[in-house]
Design a protein around this motif. Structure first.
Motif, short mmCIF file in Angstrom:
data_model
loop_
_atom_site.label_atom_id
_atom_site.label_comp_id
_atom_site.label_asym_id
_atom_site.label_seq_id
_atom_site.Cartn_x
_atom_site.Cartn_y
_atom_site.Cartn_z
N ASP A 10 0.86 -1.18 0.00
CA ASP A 10 0.00 0.00 0.00
C ASP A 10 0.90 1.24 0.00
O ASP A 10 1.73 1.42 0.90
N HIS A 87 -5.69 2.20 -4.73
CA HIS A 87 -5.85 2.33 -3.29
C HIS A 87 -6.60 3.64 -3.07
O HIS A 87 -6.55 4.55 -3.92
N ARG A 138 -7.88 -1.90 -3.26
CA ARG A 138 -7.87 -2.11 -1.81
C ARG A 138 -8.22 -0.80 -1.14
O ARG A 138 -7.59 0.24 -1.40
N SER A 139 -9.19 -0.83 -0.26
CA SER A 139 -9.59 0.37 0.45
C SER A 139 -8.59 0.69 1.55
O SER A 139 -8.06 -0.21 2.21
N PHE A 142 -8.45 -1.01 5.00
CA PHE A 142 -9.27 -2.19 4.71
C PHE A 142 -10.77 -1.90 4.89
O PHE A 142 -11.57 -2.81 5.05
N ALA A 144 -14.06 -1.52 3.84
CA ALA A 144 -14.92 -1.83 2.70
C ALA A 144 -16.13 -2.59 3.20
O ALA A 144 -16.05 -3.34 4.18
N THR A 148 -19.21 -1.12 -1.21
CA THR A 148 -17.92 -0.94 -1.90
C THR A 148 -17.81 -1.91 -3.07
O THR A 148 -17.41 -1.53 -4.18
N ASP A 160 -11.05 -7.21 -5.66
CA ASP A 160 -10.88 -6.42 -4.44
C ASP A 160 -10.03 -7.23 -3.47
O ASP A 160 -10.09 -8.46 -3.44
N SER A 162 -9.71 -6.15 0.10
CA SER A 162 -9.92 -5.37 1.32
C SER A 162 -10.36 -6.22 2.51
O SER A 162 -10.34 -5.73 3.64
N SER A 172 -12.88 -3.48 8.47
CA SER A 172 -13.10 -4.37 7.33
C SER A 172 -14.47 -5.01 7.47
O SER A 172 -14.64 -5.96 8.25
N GLU A 191 -13.28 -11.32 -4.58
CA GLU A 191 -12.58 -10.88 -3.38
C GLU A 191 -11.38 -11.79 -3.15
O GLU A 191 -11.51 -13.02 -3.08
#
Length: 316
Positions: A10, A87, A138-139, A142, A144, A148, A160, A162, A172, A191
Motif C-alpha cells: 500500500d 488504493h 484495496r480500500s 481495509f 470496505a 464498496t 478487491d 480489502s 473491514s 474478493e
C-alpha cells in the motif's frame, strides 16, 4: 499445484504527516522514500530476486496537492515492470472539500453512490498519471463493505483485496467470515482476502510484514502450499521498513523483508509471486483454513516485536 502469492504494498501519503503540518514533499520523503528503505529500495530488492509485487497506490492526495506527487509515486514502479493498482483513503476528499478534522476518514462512512463517485475519481486520477486502467482495489484501512463491492462492480473493477479477518467487522466490514482466506465472488467482484493466521485459539492476525515474524510468514506460506490454497496475500506499506516517523530505517523489518524475498525466490516454483493482471483462471471458494496457532512461534514473534519497538521506535 502452485500457490500464487500476491505481495502487495500500500503506497500512500499518510494522514499522520499531514496532521503534523508536513508539506507534500516532506510527506513523500517519509512515506515513499522512507529513510532509504521505501519504494525505490523495495523495487531494487524485487528486481534482485526476480519477484513480482502489486503496489496499491492512493492517488487522492492529488485533490489537495495536484498530480505531481502521484506521478512521482507511480513512474518508478511502472519503469521497474511492477504493477500499480488502486488504493483510496477518502479523507483526502474531505480535506479538498475544506474539512480539516479527518471527517470521512473511512470509505465505509459513505453510501454506495458516494463510494462509487470516490472510486471513480481515484481511478481517473491514477490513469491521469499514465497508469493502465486498474482492475484491482484495496480500500484504505481495509474499510470496505458490500456497497464498496457494488461500486467496484459498476465501474468494471474485477478484484478487491480489502477483506481482513483480523480487522472484521470493523473497519473491514465485508459480508464474509473472518476466517475467509480463499478467493470468492461477492456482489460481482472477486474478493482476494488478505491472508490471516490464527495467532491464538479464536484470534486472527493478518500477514502484514510488521505484524508477523519471519517464521510466521515462512510457515504460513508453506502451510498454504501444502494445503493447496490457491493464493496467499501479504500486506506491506511503502514506509513499513522505516520507523514510524519515516526518518530512520528499521533494520529488523528490513531484514525480514529481505529474508521474505529470498524465501520467495528459492521456492518460486511452489509459491510464485504474481500480478493481478496475470490472473487467468482462479479457483474460487475452495476450502482453506488459516495456519493454526503455535505458542512457541507466537512467543518468538513477541520477542522480535519488543526488540524492534525498543531499539528502533523509542531510540532518540
Amino acid at each position: 499445484m502452485a500457490t500464487r502469492v500476491f505481495l502487495t504494498v500500500d503506497t500512500e501519503l499518510t494522514w499522520r504527516h499531514y496532521a503534523d503540518g508536513a508539506s507534500w514533499q516532506q510527506s513523500f520523503e517519509r512515506c515513499y522514500a522512507a529513510a532509504g528503505v521505501g519504494v525505490p529500495y523495495q523495487l531494487e530488492m524485487l528486481d534482485r530476486y526476480g519477484l513480482k509485487a502489486c503496489f496499491f497506490v492512493d492517488p487522492m492526495p492529488a485533490l489537495v496537492y495536484g498530480l505531481e506527487p502521484v506521478n512521482r509515486m507511480v513512474a518508478p514502479i511502472l519503469a521497474a515492470g511492477q504493477e500499480v493498482q488502486l488504493h483510496l483513503h477518502s479523507f483526502w476528499h474531505s480535506l479538498a472539500q475544506g474539512a480539516s478534522d479527518g471527517s470521512g476518514f473511512e470509505l465505509t462512512s459513505f453510501d454506495q453512490q458516494t463510494q462509487t463517485d470516490l472510486i471513480r475519481t481515484a481511478r481517473d486520477l491514477l490513469m491521469l498519471a499514465r497508469v493502465p486502467e486498474p482492475i484491482a482495489f484495496r480500500s484504505g484501512s481495509f474499510a470496505a463493505n458490500a456497497d464498496t463491492l457494488r461500486a467496484l462492480a459498476s465501474l468494471g473493477i474485477r478484484y478487491d483485496s480489502s477483506h481482513n479477518g483480523s480487522q472484521h467487522p470493523w473497519p473491514s466490514a465485508l459480508p464474509l467470515p473472518p476466517r475467509q482466506i480463499a478467493p470468492v465472488e461477492v456482489e460481482g467482484v472477486i474478493e482476494i482476502p488478505v491472508t490471516v493466521i490464527e495467532d491464538s485459539p479464536g484470534q486472527l492476525r493478518h500477514l502484514q510484514l510488521c505484524a508477523v515474524s519471519g517464521a510466521e510468514l515462512r510457515e504460513a506460506l508453506m502451510h498454504a502450499y501444502c494445503e493447496a490454497h490457491p493464493v496467499v496475500t501479504i500486506v506491506s506499506h511503502s514506509f513499513e521498513l522505516a520507523t514510524r516517523d519515516g526518518l530512520r530505517e528499521n533494520s529488523a523489518l528490513r531484514s525480514r523483508f529481505e529474508q521474505l524475498c529470498a524465501l520467495l525466490a528459492r521456492h518460486a516454483d511452489q509459491i510464485p509471486t504474481s500480478h493481478f493482471a496475470d490472473i487467468d483462471e482462479l479457483p474460487l471458494d475452495l476450502p482453506a483454513e488459516p495456519l493454526p496457532p503455535n505458542r512457541i512461534r507466537k512467543a518468538e514473534r513477541m520477542v522480535e516485536q519488543l526488540w524492534s519497538n525498543t531499539v528502533y521506535e523509542r531510540r532518540l
